[in-house]
Motif scaffolding. Sequence first.
Motif, mmCIF file in Angstrom:
data_model
loop_
_atom_site.group_PDB
_atom_site.id
_atom_site.type_symbol
_atom_site.label_atom_id
_atom_site.label_comp_id
_atom_site.label_asym_id
_atom_site.label_seq_id
_atom_site.Cartn_x
_atom_site.Cartn_y
_atom_site.Cartn_z
ATOM 1 N N MET A 137 113.347 16.025 -19.681
ATOM 2 C CA MET A 137 113.179 14.899 -20.960
ATOM 3 C C MET A 137 112.883 13.519 -19.855
ATOM 4 N N ARG A 138 111.852 13.012 -19.803
ATOM 5 C CA ARG A 138 111.698 11.918 -19.066
ATOM 6 C C ARG A 138 111.523 10.487 -20.081
ATOM 7 N N ARG A 139 112.062 9.460 -19.666
ATOM 8 C CA ARG A 139 111.963 8.202 -20.472
ATOM 9 C C ARG A 139 111.552 7.034 -19.601
ATOM 10 N N LEU A 140 110.804 6.015 -20.110
ATOM 11 C CA LEU A 140 110.266 4.732 -19.566
ATOM 12 C C LEU A 140 111.020 3.646 -20.395
ATOM 13 N N LEU A 141 111.367 2.593 -19.774
ATOM 14 C CA LEU A 141 111.591 1.217 -20.544
ATOM 15 C C LEU A 141 110.640 0.239 -20.514
ATOM 16 N N ALA A 142 110.434 -0.413 -21.680
ATOM 17 C CA ALA A 142 109.657 -1.670 -21.726
ATOM 18 C C ALA A 142 110.202 -2.623 -20.997
ATOM 19 N N ALA A 143 109.707 -3.021 -19.957
ATOM 20 C CA ALA A 143 110.426 -4.039 -19.184
ATOM 21 C C ALA A 143 109.698 -5.228 -18.367
ATOM 22 N N TYR A 144 110.099 -6.338 -18.376
ATOM 23 C CA TYR A 144 109.086 -7.652 -17.980
ATOM 24 C C TYR A 144 109.997 -8.192 -17.030
ATOM 25 N N GLY A 145 111.287 -8.643 -17.255
ATOM 26 C CA GLY A 145 112.075 -9.653 -16.558
ATOM 27 C C GLY A 145 112.835 -8.638 -15.627
ATOM 28 N N PRO A 146 113.333 -9.261 -14.389
ATOM 29 C CA PRO A 146 113.940 -8.462 -13.253
ATOM 30 C C PRO A 146 114.954 -7.620 -13.628
ATOM 31 N N LYS A 147 115.948 -8.292 -14.497
ATOM 32 C CA LYS A 147 117.143 -7.322 -14.805
ATOM 33 C C LYS A 147 116.729 -6.136 -15.658
ATOM 34 N N MET A 148 115.667 -6.197 -16.589
ATOM 35 C CA MET A 148 115.189 -5.158 -17.296
ATOM 36 C C MET A 148 114.605 -4.092 -16.558
ATOM 37 N N LEU A 149 113.722 -4.681 -15.497
ATOM 38 C CA LEU A 149 113.214 -3.782 -14.659
ATOM 39 C C LEU A 149 114.067 -3.026 -13.446
ATOM 40 N N GLY A 150 115.152 -3.807 -13.373
ATOM 41 C CA GLY A 150 116.254 -3.066 -12.500
ATOM 42 C C GLY A 150 116.692 -1.763 -13.573
ATOM 43 N N LEU A 151 116.955 -2.234 -14.716
ATOM 44 C CA LEU A 151 117.482 -1.145 -15.542
ATOM 45 C C LEU A 151 116.442 0.040 -15.516
ATOM 46 N N ALA A 152 115.231 -0.226 -15.930
ATOM 47 C CA ALA A 152 114.396 0.767 -15.703
ATOM 48 C C ALA A 152 114.214 1.743 -14.469
ATOM 49 N N ARG A 153 114.358 0.971 -13.265
ATOM 50 C CA ARG A 153 114.413 1.684 -12.125
ATOM 51 C C ARG A 153 115.554 2.295 -11.832
ATOM 52 N N ASP A 154 116.899 2.197 -12.469
ATOM 53 C CA ASP A 154 117.943 2.913 -12.169
ATOM 54 C C ASP A 154 118.485 3.895 -13.266
ATOM 55 N N HIS A 155 117.876 3.658 -14.315
ATOM 56 C CA HIS A 155 118.188 4.590 -15.443
ATOM 57 C C HIS A 155 117.216 5.174 -16.326
ATOM 58 N N ALA A 156 116.089 4.955 -15.554
ATOM 59 C CA ALA A 156 114.696 5.836 -16.421
ATOM 60 C C ALA A 156 113.785 6.345 -15.273
ATOM 61 N N ALA A 157 112.614 6.725 -15.628
ATOM 62 C CA ALA A 157 111.709 7.246 -14.695
ATOM 63 C C ALA A 157 110.623 6.079 -14.445
ATOM 64 N N GLY A 158 111.108 5.027 -14.856
ATOM 65 C CA GLY A 158 110.059 3.702 -14.523
ATOM 66 C C GLY A 158 110.007 2.937 -15.814
ATOM 67 N N ALA A 159 108.933 2.067 -15.501
ATOM 68 C CA ALA A 159 108.771 0.898 -16.663
ATOM 69 C C ALA A 159 107.321 0.963 -17.222
ATOM 70 N N HIS A 160 107.212 0.400 -18.769
ATOM 71 C CA HIS A 160 106.041 0.232 -19.286
ATOM 72 C C HIS A 160 105.946 -1.350 -19.485
ATOM 73 N N THR A 161 104.941 -1.879 -19.160
ATOM 74 C CA THR A 161 104.642 -3.490 -19.520
ATOM 75 C C THR A 161 103.365 -3.363 -20.097
ATOM 76 N N TYR A 162 103.406 -4.420 -21.074
ATOM 77 C CA TYR A 162 102.388 -4.756 -22.035
ATOM 78 C C TYR A 162 102.351 -6.239 -21.969
ATOM 79 N N HIS A 163 100.623 -6.769 -21.944
ATOM 80 C CA HIS A 163 100.103 -7.896 -21.952
ATOM 81 C C HIS A 163 100.858 -8.645 -20.795
ATOM 82 N N VAL A 164 100.418 -8.089 -19.599
ATOM 83 C CA VAL A 164 100.910 -8.744 -18.468
ATOM 84 C C VAL A 164 99.803 -9.024 -17.697
ATOM 85 N N THR A 165 99.916 -9.744 -16.396
ATOM 86 C CA THR A 165 98.827 -9.863 -15.435
ATOM 87 C C THR A 165 98.882 -9.094 -14.091
#
Length: 292
Positions: A137-165
């Motif tokens: 079972m794989r999971r991603l995290l919605a992440a924008y700021g550095p701390k949430m991206l770090g959480l996605a890096r360390d505790h999920a398969a990666g990150a999902h971003t929305y409305h970004v450049t």
Amino acid sequence: MTTIEGMRLGRYGIWTFDFESLPASRIRESARELEELGWPALWIPETDGREALTHAGFLLAATEKLTVVNGIAQIGSREPRWTQGAALLLADAYPNRHLLGLGFGGVPGPKPLEAVRGYLEAMDAAAITNPAPRAPMRRLLAAYGPKMLGLARDHAAGAHTYHVTPEHTAQAREILGDGPFLGVEHAVLFETDPAKAREIARAHLHPYLTQPYNIAKFRRLGYTQEEIDGAADRIVDDLVFWGDLDTIITKLGGHLDAGADHVGIQVIGVEPGESAMPHWRRLAEALLPVAA
């Protein structure tokens, strides 16, 4: 480019709200056509009544090889152990075809980072007595700021971003490093008249330009409060790629160049109850041979 081992995601997928306003029969038909067109992945949100895991299971059952991604399942919609149990069942029933995207979703009380961290810990600690799935079972995290991206890096398969450049995509890739998956959503609009395109885009963006956590994201990206409050042309044009097919495709490629592994394309400007399928067909013809 990073991939999640065993999963078929490709470089481009479809990200859509459209299924919120369609009956089950039309959702099924649309998902099957997307699969026939060669789209590898379909991203679905959880907003207006379609429960995330049920919705994902329905789409998986309706298709044979399409990867279904929750973008995102809100952590406030169900307790962690039920999310864990449901995701494990989908991983077993449809090996390597379901990717669980999780996000804060405006849960009252704790701060987003604390809430998501606690939710992941509770998922991992859940006493699940069901059989282990045939694929992880794989999971991603919605992440924008550095701390949430770090959480996605360390505790999920990666990150999902929305409305970004693409600039944010480059920043996210730097934080995530080379290993974790980065899936980026971007809105597109097939309209070449600037005034009309920006009118439609502003209507789409209005909710996001008034939410505190989105405003904080936009401020970090360098937009002024005046640009956000007034939905200035610069932020509108950056967050919604509008124009002809070639223009849209070129701009979408900017996310891949900046370090995204996958771009979920959200076609806007479609009336409720109508389908974006004609646009999905055009995009498939233009993008999927390249993605292959």
